[in-house]
Design a protein around this motif. Structure first.
Motif, PDB file in Angstrom:
ATOM      1  N   MET A   1      42.139  49.737  50.196  1.00 45.06           N
ATOM      2  CA  MET A   1      41.705  50.195  49.345  1.00 45.06           C
ATOM      3  C   MET A   1      40.151  49.895  49.121  1.00 45.06           C
ATOM      4  N   SER A   2      39.533  50.924  48.719  1.00 44.77           N
ATOM      5  CA  SER A   2      37.940  50.458  48.762  1.00 44.77           C
ATOM      6  C   SER A   2      37.428  49.855  47.343  1.00 44.77           C
ATOM      7  N   ALA A   3      36.170  49.306  47.335  1.00 43.91           N
ATOM      8  CA  ALA A   3      35.863  48.681  46.272  1.00 43.91           C
ATOM      9  C   ALA A   3      35.564  49.692  44.878  1.00 43.91           C
ATOM     10  N   ARG A   4      35.330  50.767  45.347  1.00 46.39           N
ATOM     11  CA  ARG A   4      35.195  51.930  44.444  1.00 46.39           C
ATOM     12  C   ARG A   4      36.809  52.319  43.895  1.00 46.39           C
ATOM     13  N   ASP A   5      37.515  52.285  44.647  1.00 49.08           N
ATOM     14  CA  ASP A   5      38.869  52.740  44.336  1.00 49.08           C
ATOM     15  C   ASP A   5      39.469  51.655  43.355  1.00 49.08           C
ATOM     16  N   SER A   6      39.302  50.257  43.640  1.00 46.23           N
ATOM     17  CA  SER A   6      39.586  49.334  42.554  1.00 46.23           C
ATOM     18  C   SER A   6      38.835  49.368  41.468  1.00 46.23           C
ATOM     19  N   LEU A   7      37.599  49.510  41.455  1.00 47.04           N
ATOM     20  CA  LEU A   7      36.770  49.629  40.337  1.00 47.04           C
ATOM     21  C   LEU A   7      37.442  50.819  39.282  1.00 47.04           C
ATOM     22  N   ASP A   8      37.706  51.903  40.020  1.00 39.57           N
ATOM     23  CA  ASP A   8      38.126  53.113  39.144  1.00 39.57           C
ATOM     24  C   ASP A   8      39.426  52.763  38.569  1.00 39.57           C
ATOM     25  N   ARG A   9      40.346  52.212  39.235  1.00 39.18           N
ATOM     26  CA  ARG A   9      41.625  51.735  38.732  1.00 39.18           C
ATOM     27  C   ARG A   9      41.687  50.762  37.593  1.00 39.18           C
ATOM     28  N   PHE A  10      40.728  49.877  37.705  1.00 41.41           N
ATOM     29  CA  PHE A  10      40.491  48.898  36.763  1.00 41.41           C
ATOM     30  C   PHE A  10      39.893  49.694  35.315  1.00 41.41           C
ATOM     31  N   LEU A  11      38.901  50.658  35.673  1.00 36.71           N
ATOM     32  CA  LEU A  11      38.445  51.287  34.428  1.00 36.71           C
ATOM     33  C   LEU A  11      39.169  52.203  33.674  1.00 36.71           C
ATOM     34  N   HIS A  12      40.234  52.659  34.255  1.00 39.47           N
ATOM     35  CA  HIS A  12      41.455  53.524  33.956  1.00 39.47           C
ATOM     36  C   HIS A  12      42.890  52.872  33.804  1.00 39.47           C
ATOM     37  N   THR A  13      42.768  51.495  33.302  1.00 36.55           N
ATOM     38  CA  THR A  13      43.843  51.049  33.087  1.00 36.55           C
ATOM     39  C   THR A  13      44.892  51.430  31.894  1.00 36.55           C
ATOM     40  N   ASP A  14      45.924  51.553  32.079  1.00 38.54           N
ATOM     41  CA  ASP A  14      47.127  52.016  31.093  1.00 38.54           C
ATOM     42  C   ASP A  14      47.025  51.270  29.786  1.00 38.54           C
ATOM     43  N   PRO A  15      46.819  51.971  28.646  1.00 33.61           N
ATOM     44  CA  PRO A  15      46.833  50.998  27.362  1.00 33.61           C
ATOM     45  C   PRO A  15      47.915  50.477  27.410  1.00 33.61           C
ATOM     46  N   ASP A  16      49.152  50.751  27.685  1.00 33.25           N
ATOM     47  CA  ASP A  16      50.125  49.798  27.671  1.00 33.25           C
ATOM     48  C   ASP A  16      50.379  48.796  28.583  1.00 33.25           C
ATOM     49  N   ASP A  17      49.506  48.522  29.513  1.00 29.27           N
ATOM     50  CA  ASP A  17      49.256  47.519  30.476  1.00 29.27           C
ATOM     51  C   ASP A  17      49.370  46.067  29.820  1.00 29.27           C
ATOM     52  N   GLY A  18      50.257  45.014  30.069  1.00 29.08           N
ATOM     53  CA  GLY A  18      50.523  43.869  29.383  1.00 29.08           C
ATOM     54  C   GLY A  18      49.434  42.782  29.914  1.00 29.08           C
ATOM     55  N   GLY A  19      48.852  43.097  30.952  1.00 28.75           N
ATOM     56  CA  GLY A  19      48.106  42.105  31.428  1.00 28.75           C
ATOM     57  C   GLY A  19      48.660  41.306  32.541  1.00 28.75           C
ATOM     58  N   CYS A  20      47.733  40.543  33.298  1.00 30.45           N
ATOM     59  CA  CYS A  20      48.279  39.453  34.167  1.00 30.45           C
ATOM     60  C   CYS A  20      48.903  38.359  33.585  1.00 30.45           C
ATOM     61  N   ALA A  21      48.605  37.591  32.371  1.00 31.26           N
ATOM     62  CA  ALA A  21      49.372  36.639  31.722  1.00 31.26           C
ATOM     63  C   ALA A  21      50.742  36.952  31.469  1.00 31.26           C
ATOM     64  N   GLU A  22      50.989  38.145  31.070  1.00 32.20           N
ATOM     65  CA  GLU A  22      52.322  38.577  30.530  1.00 32.20           C
ATOM     66  C   GLU A  22      52.927  38.835  31.684  1.00 32.20           C
ATOM     67  N   THR A  23      52.418  39.569  32.447  1.00 31.07           N
ATOM     68  CA  THR A  23      53.283  39.874  33.655  1.00 31.07           C
ATOM     69  C   THR A  23      53.555  38.953  34.400  1.00 31.07           C
ATOM     70  N   MET A  24      52.693  37.772  34.424  1.00 32.98           N
ATOM     71  CA  MET A  24      53.269  36.714  35.548  1.00 32.98           C
ATOM     72  C   MET A  24      54.215  35.852  34.573  1.00 32.98           C
ATOM     73  N   SER A  25      54.198  35.835  33.268  1.00 33.53           N
ATOM     74  CA  SER A  25      55.206  34.886  32.907  1.00 33.53           C
ATOM     75  C   SER A  25      56.705  35.730  32.838  1.00 33.53           C
ATOM     76  N   LEU A  26      56.776  37.049  32.828  1.00 33.95           N
ATOM     77  CA  LEU A  26      57.854  37.817  32.976  1.00 33.95           C
ATOM     78  C   LEU A  26      58.386  38.447  34.406  1.00 33.95           C
ATOM     79  N   MET A  27      57.541  38.100  35.261  1.00 38.44           N
ATOM     80  CA  MET A  27      57.522  38.630  36.772  1.00 38.44           C
ATOM     81  C   MET A  27      58.968  38.314  37.249  1.00 38.44           C
ATOM     82  N   HIS A  28      59.400  37.045  37.143  1.00 35.14           N
ATOM     83  CA  HIS A  28      60.552  36.719  37.662  1.00 35.14           C
ATOM     84  C   HIS A  28      61.911  37.228  37.012  1.00 35.14           C
TER      85      HIS A  28
END
Length: 70
Positions: A1-28
């Motif tokens: 994945m290119s840097a531009r693709d990563s930036l584009d994904r970041f800029l279009h984050t799903d509004p329902d995205d719980g974020g890294c902290a929430e995800t890491m706490s529930l990932m297991h």
């Protein structure tokens, strides 16, 4: 994945995205549900949204699934 693709994904984050902290706490829990054949995304939609958009957490999740499946 290119840097531009990563930036584009970041800029279009799903509004329902719980974020890294929430995800890491529930990932297991999310992974255990998936391995049990249950609909983890329905129970934890914010985690599912985050895993779909965060490459780093997605890699951690893939590794966790592999470890738990053994």
């Amino acid at each position: 994945m290119s840097a531009r693709d990563s930036l584009d994904r970041f800029l279009h984050t799903d509004p329902d995205d719980g974020g890294c902290a929430e995800t890491m706490s529930l990932m297991h829990v999310f992974a255990e549900l998936v391995l049990a054949g249950l609909d983890a995304a329905a129970r934890y939609p914010r985690v599912a949204a985050h895993l779909a958009g965060c490459e780093a957490c997605g890699e951690d999740y893939a590794g966790l699934l592999t470890a738990l499946a053994r």
